[in-house]
Structure formats: structure tokens, C-alpha cells
Design a protein around this motif. Structure first.
Motif, PDB file in Angstrom:
ATOM      1  N   ASN A   1      47.858  12.233  52.046  1.00 13.46           N
ATOM      2  CA  ASN A   1      47.051  13.064  51.153  1.00 13.46           C
ATOM      3  C   ASN A   1      45.691  13.370  51.779  1.00 13.46           C
ATOM      4  OD1 ASN A   1      45.031  11.055  50.417  1.00 13.46           O
ATOM      5  ND2 ASN A   1      46.619  10.077  49.191  1.00 13.46           N
ATOM      6  N   THR A   2      44.977  14.272  51.145  1.00  8.77           N
ATOM      7  CA  THR A   2      43.718  14.763  51.721  1.00  8.77           C
ATOM      8  C   THR A   2      42.715  13.634  51.942  1.00  8.77           C
ATOM      9  OG1 THR A   2      44.054  16.888  50.622  1.00  8.77           O
ATOM     10  CG2 THR A   2      41.838  16.411  51.419  1.00  8.77           C
ATOM     11  N   LEU A   3      42.596  12.734  50.979  1.00  8.31           N
ATOM     12  CA  LEU A   3      41.612  11.660  51.100  1.00  8.31           C
ATOM     13  C   LEU A   3      41.937  10.755  52.288  1.00  8.31           C
ATOM     14  CD1 LEU A   3      39.111  10.384  49.839  1.00  8.31           C
ATOM     15  CD2 LEU A   3      40.621   8.988  48.420  1.00  8.31           C
TER      16      LEU A   3
ATOM     17  N   SER B   1      39.197  14.650  48.211  1.00 10.87           N
ATOM     18  CA  SER B   1      39.711  13.737  47.192  1.00 10.87           C
ATOM     19  C   SER B   1      41.232  13.759  47.258  1.00 10.87           C
ATOM     20  CB  SER B   1      39.232  14.143  45.803  1.00 10.87           C
ATOM     21  OG  SER B   1      39.885  15.333  45.393  1.00 10.87           O
ATOM     22  N   ARG B   2      41.865  12.953  46.425  1.00  9.12           N
ATOM     23  CA  ARG B   2      43.325  12.965  46.399  1.00  9.12           C
ATOM     24  C   ARG B   2      43.858  14.281  45.842  1.00  9.12           C
ATOM     25  NH1 ARG B   2      42.580   7.317  44.830  1.00  9.12           N
ATOM     26  NH2 ARG B   2      43.276   5.999  46.572  1.00  9.12           N
ATOM     27  N   ARG B   3      42.988  15.052  45.184  1.00  6.76           N
ATOM     28  CA  ARG B   3      43.381  16.356  44.638  1.00  6.76           C
ATOM     29  C   ARG B   3      43.142  17.481  45.629  1.00  6.76           C
ATOM     30  NH1 ARG B   3      39.807  17.584  40.899  1.00  6.76           N
ATOM     31  NH2 ARG B   3      38.452  15.778  41.128  1.00  6.76           N
ATOM     32  N   GLY B   4      42.630  17.127  46.812  1.00  4.65           N
ATOM     33  CA  GLY B   4      42.304  18.134  47.815  1.00  4.65           C
ATOM     34  C   GLY B   4      40.801  18.238  48.011  1.00  4.65           C
TER      35      GLY B   4
ATOM     36  N   ALA C   1      32.006   8.115  44.255  1.00 13.08           N
ATOM     37  CA  ALA C   1      32.901   8.094  43.100  1.00 13.08           C
ATOM     38  C   ALA C   1      32.580   9.324  42.263  1.00 13.08           C
ATOM     39  CB  ALA C   1      32.696   6.821  42.287  1.00 13.08           C
ATOM     40  N   ILE C   2      33.604  10.147  41.996  1.00 16.68           N
ATOM     41  CA  ILE C   2      33.375  11.378  41.232  1.00 16.68           C
ATOM     42  C   ILE C   2      34.154  11.331  39.923  1.00 16.68           C
ATOM     43  CG2 ILE C   2      32.892  12.769  43.261  1.00 16.68           C
ATOM     44  CD1 ILE C   2      35.718  13.853  43.143  1.00 16.68           C
ATOM     45  N   LYS C   3      33.562  11.911  38.910  1.00 16.84           N
ATOM     46  CA  LYS C   3      34.202  12.001  37.600  1.00 16.84           C
ATOM     47  C   LYS C   3      35.171  13.183  37.590  1.00 16.84           C
ATOM     48  CE  LYS C   3      30.171  10.062  35.223  1.00 16.84           C
ATOM     49  NZ  LYS C   3      29.149  10.297  34.169  1.00 16.84           N
ATOM     50  N   PRO C   4      36.091  13.207  36.629  1.00 12.39           N
ATOM     51  CA  PRO C   4      37.054  14.318  36.562  1.00 12.39           C
ATOM     52  C   PRO C   4      36.385  15.695  36.492  1.00 12.39           C
ATOM     53  CG  PRO C   4      37.769  12.523  35.145  1.00 12.39           C
ATOM     54  CD  PRO C   4      36.404  12.149  35.636  1.00 12.39           C
TER      55      PRO C   4
END
Length: 349
Positions: free
Chosen positions: A2-4, A44-47, A64-67
Motif C-alpha cells: 500500500n501507499t504508506l 496514507s493507507r488511502r493513498g 497522525a491524521i483524522k478522517p
């Protein structure tokens, strides 16, 4: 992958996140890929995502990032590359990158070697907390290949030296093997040194924009405008950086001792403990220069950086004293205002 993970995430980094941001904290790990004037990109894991990081985050930070995309916090930095801001009378640090494992000092072989620049950059590299390397580029353009390589090895004094050619793909396998999986290599050097071309060769694709250099002096344009992480495919990344015309040191005593430790060892041999190392009786440094054991240019380079750091510390002390004075004046003023207020209330009764 994954991206992360492509940007160096490991079980160790995951453990640090769990420690600093334990459940039930609603946040996910990310790494700053690029930070340019408040515009921050993170892996992030979302890209790759855009986040609001203000100006406090730098390329290489783990956050650490929030949604919603805001930053909850930043992990402590394992290394920090910084310099004094150019033309800054207040003596503030400019942070260039964080969490760097290897710092490659890029030296192009198509122009004369600047020993002073090499030494100064190595001082900053050692002081960052990363492991410095010297990376010689453009070997295919050098007519004095052997001489420049030999001189660089001598100047680097124990630092690993890698010779490369992005054009012929020479030396890349050795450098790639040195980086290792999940490691971060930052490249630091002047404009036109071939940093972006080297990254393209390591990646095997034209990821970074490259430009031409002037034939007369070897100087190039700033094709890289911001520090950016580029993944190499196995979790390791390379940080491309804009070319630096100069490098003003910032609190670099540790790096100075690493690069010039042989000179500082001579201080113990001087006749007087308070020796100023000028032409005076029993100075071991001056004796070493006269006997040819110490290159005078190198001694003058050390003295220049030593004076630069001493001047920086004096300005920092003055700024700190002014801050304390202003804080005291503010407290005293507030105390007077409070007393006047109490007196007015007493008279009103």
C-alpha cells in the motif's frame, strides 16, 4: 504494497504510533511527502491525501491524521536536517527535512571540487543525526575522474563515497544496495549537481524534472522547487531537495567535531590550555600547519565555521535576553494595571 508502506512505514513506526496515539484515538498514520508554503501532501493507507498542516510540518515527518484530514499530532523526529535561514538577523532555523536515515552529499564531477562546500555540508549532515554519504555524480562527464575521486575520498575522511553516472547507469547498484529497504536517503547539493537525474535513474522512470547546466561554470537552474519524497519500490524513499547556493550552519558543534576531529585533537597538545591557536609559542596547530601535517586551507575553513557558530550563539543569547526582558516588563505592567484597578475599586466604595 500500500501507499504508506511504499514511503517507509514499518512495524517499528507502527509501534511508535500505538505508543503516542493509543486507542481509542481515531486517527491513522501518514507521512509528509511534500510541504510547500502550507500545501501539504501526505502518504496514507488511502493513498496520497491533502492535509491542513500549516507551516510546522516538514517533508519526512510521521503524523497522525483524522478522517477529515486534519493533523492530530506528529511523532518525535529521529533526525533533523536544518540550517540557519539566509539573511535572517533573528537567527532562526530553517528545517529542511526529518526522519532521514542516510544523507547523501551530492558532488558533481563535471566541475572543480569545492573542498569548503563539501566540508560544510558534511558538518550539517553529521549534525542532523543521519549517516552521511558522499555521492559523486556525472562520472561520464569527468576528464579528471581519478584525481577528483581520490581528492574527495581524502576530504570526506572516512565517509563512504559512491561514484555514479545516471547517464550510463554506473554505480547505481552499489548505491541502491546501500540504501536498503524502508530507509530514507536525502540528497543535498548545489543546483545542476544531478540530484533529480540520479533519482530518475534509481527509480527507473522519469519522476523528477531535470534541466541543463551552463557549460562555462557548471551552474544549473532550480528544477526542484520543494523537498519531496520519491518511493523506490521496496519501502525505501529518496528525498529530492532544491539546490542550495550556501549552507549557513545551525548549532552544528557535533558535526564540526566529526569532520574536524583531527584538528580538535591537536588542541590538547598545545603548551597553554587557553591557546588561541594564532602564531604563539607552543601552538600544536600552527606547528602542524608549518610541518605540512595540517593543510592551512582546512584549518582556515574550520576557524571560519567555528566563528560562524560562535556568532550565531551570541545572537541567540541576545534574542533570549530580550525575550526575558520583554516578558518581565509585561508581567510588571500587568501587576501595575491590576493594582490600579484594585485602587479604583476601593475608592468607588
Amino acid at each position: 504494497m500500500n501507499t504508506l508502506d511504499q514511503y517507509g512505514f514499518t512495524d517499528r513506526i507502527g509501534g511508535l504510533f500505538s505508543f503516542h496515539f493509543p486507542a481509542p484515538t481515531v486517527a491513522e498514520p501518514a507521512r509528509i511527502v511534500r510541504a510547500d508554503r502550507g500545501r501539504v501532501l501526505a502518504a496514507s493507507r488511502r493513498g496520497i491525501v491533502h492535509i491542513d498542516g500549516g507551516t510546522s510540518l516538514v517533508t519526512g515527518d510521521w503524523v497522525a491524521i483524522k478522517p477529515a484530514g486534519s493533523v492530530l499530532g506528529c511523532l518525535p523526529r529521529s533526525s533533523l536536517l536544518q540550517r540557519k535561514r539566509a539573511y535572517d538577523p533573528l537567527s532562526e532555523a530553517q528545517v529542511l527535512g526529518a526522519n532521514i536515515d542516510l544523507l547523501g552529499v551530492v558532488v558533481p564531477l563535471d566541475r572543480p571540487l569545492s573542498a569548503n562546500r563539501l566540508e560544510r555540508t558534511l558538518v550539517a549532515a553529521w549534525d542532523s543525526g543521519a549517516v552521511p554519504l558522499v555521492i559523486l555524480t556525472k562520472a561520464d562527464l569527468s576528464t579528471r575522474f581519478d584525481d577528483v575521486v581520490a581528492e574527495t575520498v581524502q576530504r570526506a575522511r572516512g565517509v563512504e563515497v559512491y561514484t555514479t553516472s545516471a547517464e550510463d547507469l554506473d554505480g547505481l547498484e552499489n548505491l541502491r544496495g546501500r540504501i536498503g529497504a524502508a530507509q530514507t536517503l536525502a540528497l543535498l547539493g548545489p543546483s545542476g549537481a544531478g540530484k533529480s537525474s540520479l533519482i530518475n535513474a534509481l527509480v527507473g522512470d522519469r519522476r523528477q524534472h531535470t534541466g541543463t547546466v551552463r557549460a562555462g561554470d557548471g551552474k544549473g537552474k532550480h528544477t526542484t522547487t520543494a523537498r519531496e519524497l520519491v518511493p523506490l519500490g521496496d519501502g525505501s524513499v529518496v528525498m529530492d531537495t532544491p539546490g542550495l547556493r550556501g549552507f549557513a550552519l545551525w548549532d552544528a558543534e557535533t558535526g564540526l567535531s566529526e569532520v574536524f576531529g583531527d584538528i580538535e585533537d591537536l588542541f590538547d597538545e598545545c603548551r597553554f590550555r587557553d591557546c588561541a591557536h594564532d602564531p604563539e609559542p607552543g601552538c600544536a596547530v600552527q606547528a602542524a600547519v608549518e610541518l605540512g601535517r595540517l593543510e592551512e586551507r582546512r584549518w582556515l575553513s574550520y576557524r571560519k565555521m567555528e566563528r560562524e557558530l560562535a556568532s550565531l550563539h551570541r545572537r541567540q543569547e541576545v534574542a533570549e535576553q530580550r525575550h526575558h526582558t520583554r516578558s518581565f516588563q509585561r508581567v510588571a505592567r500587568d501587576a501595575v494595571l491590576a493594582k490600579d484597578h484594585r485602587n479604583r475599586l476601593g475608592k468607588g466604595r
